[in-house]
Design an enzyme around this catalytic site. Structure first.
Site, short mmCIF file in Angstrom:
data_model
loop_
_atom_site.label_atom_id
_atom_site.label_comp_id
_atom_site.label_asym_id
_atom_site.label_seq_id
_atom_site.Cartn_x
_atom_site.Cartn_y
_atom_site.Cartn_z
CG HIS A 315 47.69 33.83 47.29
ND1 HIS A 315 47.17 34.19 47.72
CD2 HIS A 315 47.06 34.85 46.36
CE1 HIS A 315 46.14 35.37 48.42
NE2 HIS A 315 46.46 36.10 47.48
CG ASP A 373 47.97 39.98 40.23
OD1 ASP A 373 47.09 40.54 39.32
OD2 ASP A 373 48.88 40.33 41.19
#
Ligand code: ACO
Length: 439
Positions: A315, A373
């Site tokens: 991320h 996710d």
């Protein structure tokens, strides 16, 4: 060009010096928490240069009161409230109210808000015909981009971005209609009739009813499913200035109407580096197939010459465990059990993949942790939601954040059209060459 973090004249500012003679005192802006920000607005007019920051790694594009992330610590706050507390105690509509209005609602404010959303949940009947223009095998995200953008052609009474009432109505419309449009995209793909929303149902119940109900039978919405999907909606509601939110703000900065701006956000979210990753995680887990193949995929992810990446890992902001993934990881087993799914091999595979990756030097060094996710798709799948709908559900939930951020931007007195500059590296000026003189 050298930049010092301290200024000799004003301790609170930054001093930027160029070459020795020219220097500029740049104001230091302080938020309520988080890193200070260098206000570079006078940089070009005073020193004649730009900043260079592809991917906006060190650039604050706006100020915002909505969401705070501390990526090092793995903290996510909406209007100050930790995401874990909201996920455990709140509902999606409550979080939507919080994001839009700044405070948690009392019970009458919440029922009034939910009543407004119910009022706006149907879509213009003519819009239903737009669906039949799409191929049945169209990706639902393609349909979402088209249909949400087309809302601007139907709701002319909420397009004036300078009118607070229009802005509010457009916000309600978007939040209320997203479940309807998302479920219609699914129904269209499987050739079943559209289900109209039912105002007696809650927001998540209504979505499940429109997704899985059919006109020929009574449909009992499972409270377990409704609760689980509501929690996933909460976890996806907003996430500061990510790529799709920045897209919405940039589109909105030109004065474009909110429906067009949200359609732009949906387009950006679709990419596999962003919201499309939840779909890609499932595809990856299926491709891995068994625990024995994990090392092979880990090796591929580490190989610079192989474009493969471990989907659902890494991320831009989190250099620690994504707190949303932590909530989903914890709840995945519980949700699956509640749904009666005893052994989900993909969940076992995901947890083993995570365990191995988190011990691997490559991932440790780069601080690559599972993101939101990584586990959401496994839960969606257990709920019977097809893989192609995963990113649509992300878009549905994120609409709340997009619209709250769009509204905040429009109401910000500092708001101007977003117009970045560039470092030009093309040819310098040259004369046109006639065709017969070109090599
Ligand atoms: N697998 C393998 N290596 C990775 C991964 C990954 N998933 N993510 C990052 N890396 C490596 C990069 O190769 C790079 O290595 P290097 O320093 O040796 O060159 C380093 O980690 C830094 O990665 P960047 O791509 O520079 O990081 P960036 O912040 O630009 O990208 C992103 C972040 C796009 C999320 C990236 O981690 C990625 O592609 N992850 C997989 C897709 C994904 O899960 N996306 C969902 C994001 S969350 C969301 O949108 C809700």
């Amino acid at each position: 060009m050298a930049q010092n973090s301290e200024n000799s004249t004003n301790q609170d500012n930054f001093q930027l010096t160029s070459g020795g003679d020219s220097s500029l005192d740049l104001p230091r802006l302080k938020g309520t928490i988080g890193p200070d920000v260098v206000d570079i607005r006078r940089l070009y007019s005073e020193l004649g240069c730009f900043t260079y920051d592809p991917g906006f790694v060190a650039t604050a594009s706006c100020s915002s009161e909505l969401t705070y992330i501390d990526g090092e610590q793995g903290i996510l706050l909406h209007r100050g409230y930790p995401i874990q507390q909201l996920a455990a105690n709140s509902t999606f509509t409550e979080v939507a109210y919080l994001l839009l209005n700044g405070e948690l609602p009392n019970s009458s404010e919440l029922s009034n808000f939910e009543g407004q959303l119910s009022n706006y949940s149907m879509i213009h009947d003519q819009l239903t015909r737009l669906f039949s223009g799409f191929r049945r095998d169209a990706h639902p995200m393609a349909i979402m981009v088209g249909v949400v953008g087309a809302l601007s052609a139907f709701y002319h009474d909420s397009l004036d971005i300078n009118d607070p009432q229009h802005r509010m109505v457009a916000s309600y419309r978007l939040i209320a209609k997203m479940p309807t449009i998302a479920a219609m995209a699914y129904k269209y793909s499987i050739g079943q009739p559209f289900m109209y929303p039912r105002n007696a149902l809650t927001y998540p119940e209504n979505f499940l009813y429109m997704m899985f109900g059919v006109p020929t039978e009574e449909f009992e919405v499972s409270p377990v499913l409704a609760k689980a999907i509501d929690r996933i909606f909460i976890l996806h509601a907003d996430h500061e200035q990510n790529a799709s939110t920045s897209t919405v703000r940039l589109a909105g900065s030109s004065g474009a109407n909110p429906f067009a701006c949200i359609a732009a956000g949906i387009a950006c979210l679709w990419g596999p580096a962003h919201g499309g990753a939840n779909e890609a995680v499932l595809a990856m887990l299926e491709e891995v197939g068994s625990v024995n193949h994990i090392p092979e995929f880990i090796d591929r992810a580490k190989d610079r010459d192989d474009p493969f990446r471990l989907m659902g890992f890494g991320h831009r902001v989190y250099k620690n465990y994504d707190p949303r993934a932590a909530v989903l990881r914890e709840s995945a087993h519980a949700v699956l059990e509640e749904l009666g799914v005893r052994d989900e091999p993909l969940l076992e595979l995901a947890m083993e993949l995570e365990r191995i990756a988190l011990e691997d030097e490559y991932f440790v060094e780069r601080k690559l942790f599972p993101n939101v996710d990584f586990y959401s798709g496994i839960i969606f799948r257990a709920m019977g939601i097809p893989v192609s709908m995963f990113t649509v559900l992300f878009a549905l939930a994120r609409t709340v954040g997009w619209i709250a951020q769009w509204k905040e931007m429009i109401e910000d007195p500092d708001q101007r059209i977003g117009r970045p500059r560039q470092l030009y590296t093309g040819p310098v000026e040259r004369n046109y060459v006639a065709m017969d003189q070109r090599s």
